[in-house]
Scaffold this motif. Structure first.
Motif, PDB file in Angstrom:
ATOM      1  N   GLN A  20       0.834  -1.209   0.000  1.00 48.18           N
ATOM      2  CA  GLN A  20       0.000   0.000   0.000  1.00 48.18           C
ATOM      3  C   GLN A  20       0.867   1.256   0.000  1.00 48.18           C
ATOM      4  O   GLN A  20       0.574   2.220  -0.717  1.00 48.18           O
ATOM      5  CB  GLN A  20      -0.945  -0.006   1.211  1.00 48.18           C
ATOM      6  N   ALA A  21       1.947   1.258   0.773  1.00 49.67           N
ATOM      7  CA  ALA A  21       2.849   2.414   0.815  1.00 49.67           C
ATOM      8  C   ALA A  21       3.493   2.641  -0.545  1.00 49.67           C
ATOM      9  O   ALA A  21       3.618   3.784  -1.007  1.00 49.67           O
ATOM     10  CB  ALA A  21       3.915   2.216   1.884  1.00 49.67           C
ATOM     11  N   ILE A  22       3.896   1.566  -1.204  1.00 47.02           N
ATOM     12  CA  ILE A  22       4.502   1.689  -2.526  1.00 47.02           C
ATOM     13  C   ILE A  22       3.490   2.262  -3.513  1.00 47.02           C
ATOM     14  O   ILE A  22       3.796   3.169  -4.291  1.00 47.02           O
ATOM     15  CB  ILE A  22       5.030   0.320  -3.016  1.00 47.02           C
ATOM     16  N   THR A  30       3.645   6.030  -5.564  1.00 49.82           N
ATOM     17  CA  THR A  30       3.682   6.203  -7.015  1.00 49.82           C
ATOM     18  C   THR A  30       2.816   7.371  -7.472  1.00 49.82           C
ATOM     19  O   THR A  30       3.002   7.877  -8.575  1.00 49.82           O
ATOM     20  CB  THR A  30       3.237   4.929  -7.758  1.00 49.82           C
ATOM     21  N   VAL A  31       1.865   7.790  -6.635  1.00 54.79           N
ATOM     22  CA  VAL A  31       1.003   8.925  -6.980  1.00 54.79           C
ATOM     23  C   VAL A  31       1.172  10.067  -5.979  1.00 54.79           C
ATOM     24  O   VAL A  31       0.281  10.885  -5.789  1.00 54.79           O
ATOM     25  CB  VAL A  31      -0.483   8.502  -7.079  1.00 54.79           C
ATOM     26  N   PRO A  66      -5.064  11.110  -3.776  1.00 55.33           N
ATOM     27  CA  PRO A  66      -6.147  10.170  -4.089  1.00 55.33           C
ATOM     28  C   PRO A  66      -6.236   9.940  -5.594  1.00 55.33           C
ATOM     29  O   PRO A  66      -5.944  10.836  -6.389  1.00 55.33           O
ATOM     30  CB  PRO A  66      -7.401  10.880  -3.571  1.00 55.33           C
ATOM     31  N   THR A  67      -6.603   8.731  -5.984  1.00 52.43           N
ATOM     32  CA  THR A  67      -6.748   8.408  -7.397  1.00 52.43           C
ATOM     33  C   THR A  67      -8.071   7.689  -7.612  1.00 52.43           C
ATOM     34  O   THR A  67      -8.684   7.206  -6.673  1.00 52.43           O
ATOM     35  CB  THR A  67      -5.614   7.497  -7.886  1.00 52.43           C
ATOM     36  N   TRP A  68      -8.498   7.602  -8.867  1.00 46.58           N
ATOM     37  CA  TRP A  68      -9.697   6.870  -9.235  1.00 46.58           C
ATOM     38  C   TRP A  68      -9.504   6.402 -10.668  1.00 46.58           C
ATOM     39  O   TRP A  68      -8.688   6.946 -11.404  1.00 46.58           O
ATOM     40  CB  TRP A  68     -10.946   7.740  -9.090  1.00 46.58           C
TER      41      TRP A  68
END
Length: 189
Positions: free
Chosen positions: A71-73, A77-78, A82-84
């Motif tokens: 999860q940390a990796i 990366t972003v 938050p992403t979707w």
């Protein structure tokens, strides 16, 4: 006035006066190291020898499970933003349209219908398979073997290389390709 003049500088302690944070060391601290992974902007100050020791022993992932590391990796990366999924709104609209949660009597939702449904409809209300059979000059009953043979025959006649780049032949070939795809899909189903 420059852009950063209004920012008050952080009180600065001269590195000559800062002692090493290692127990019992009185050397001058010239290197900083983060206190923990949760406090990366809060530092210990060490001399060169002790910062080397600290860095050798430092493990950002200490105490984390594999799932937490993964999860940390992914978050890194972003940049912890938050992403979707891309095109999520269109996928949701397509799902709602296909399940009948909303209707569209003006035809604006045609891009959400499946290709098979779109091939069956046209402006005259004519069924797509009948129009496709008429386009390829075929009569029922239709078999996959007959369809393929007729398609090969028409492609040989209408191919741009055989017609010197005639636009009318190209347009007719496009219609034949669409009709072939519609009929082949119908026979395969």
């Amino acid at each position: 006035m420059s852009r950063i003049d209004w920012i008050t500088p952080e009180p600065r302690q001269d590195t000559a006066e800062r002692p090493c944070n290692a127990p019992g060391c009185t050397a001058r601290a010239t290197h900083k190291a983060p206190r923990s992974r949760n406090r990366l902007n809060d530092y210990y100050w060490f001399c060169l020898n002790h910062v080397r020791e600290y860095n050798r022993a430092w493990n950002y992932c200490a105490g984390m499970s594999e799932a937490e590391i993964e999860q940390a990796i992914r978050q890194d990366t972003v940049w912890q933003r938050p992403t979707w999924p891309l095109n999520a709104a269109a996928a949701e609209a397509r799902r709602r349209f296909e399940t009948g949660e909303f209707g569209d009597r003006f035809g604006f939702g045609d891009e959400f219908r499946s290709d098979a449904d779109a091939a069956r409809r046209n402006a005259d209300g004519e069924i797509g398979e009948l129009k496709a059979m008429r386009t390829m000059a075929l009569q029922p009953p239709l078999t996959l073997t007959r369809l393929k043979a007729r398609y090969k025959e028409l492609v040989k006649q209408l191919h741009p290389d055989a017609n010197g780049g005639d636009r009318a032949a190209e347009d007719r070939l496009k219609e034949i390709n669409e009709a072939y795809a519609t009929l082949k899909q119908q026979l395969s189903a």
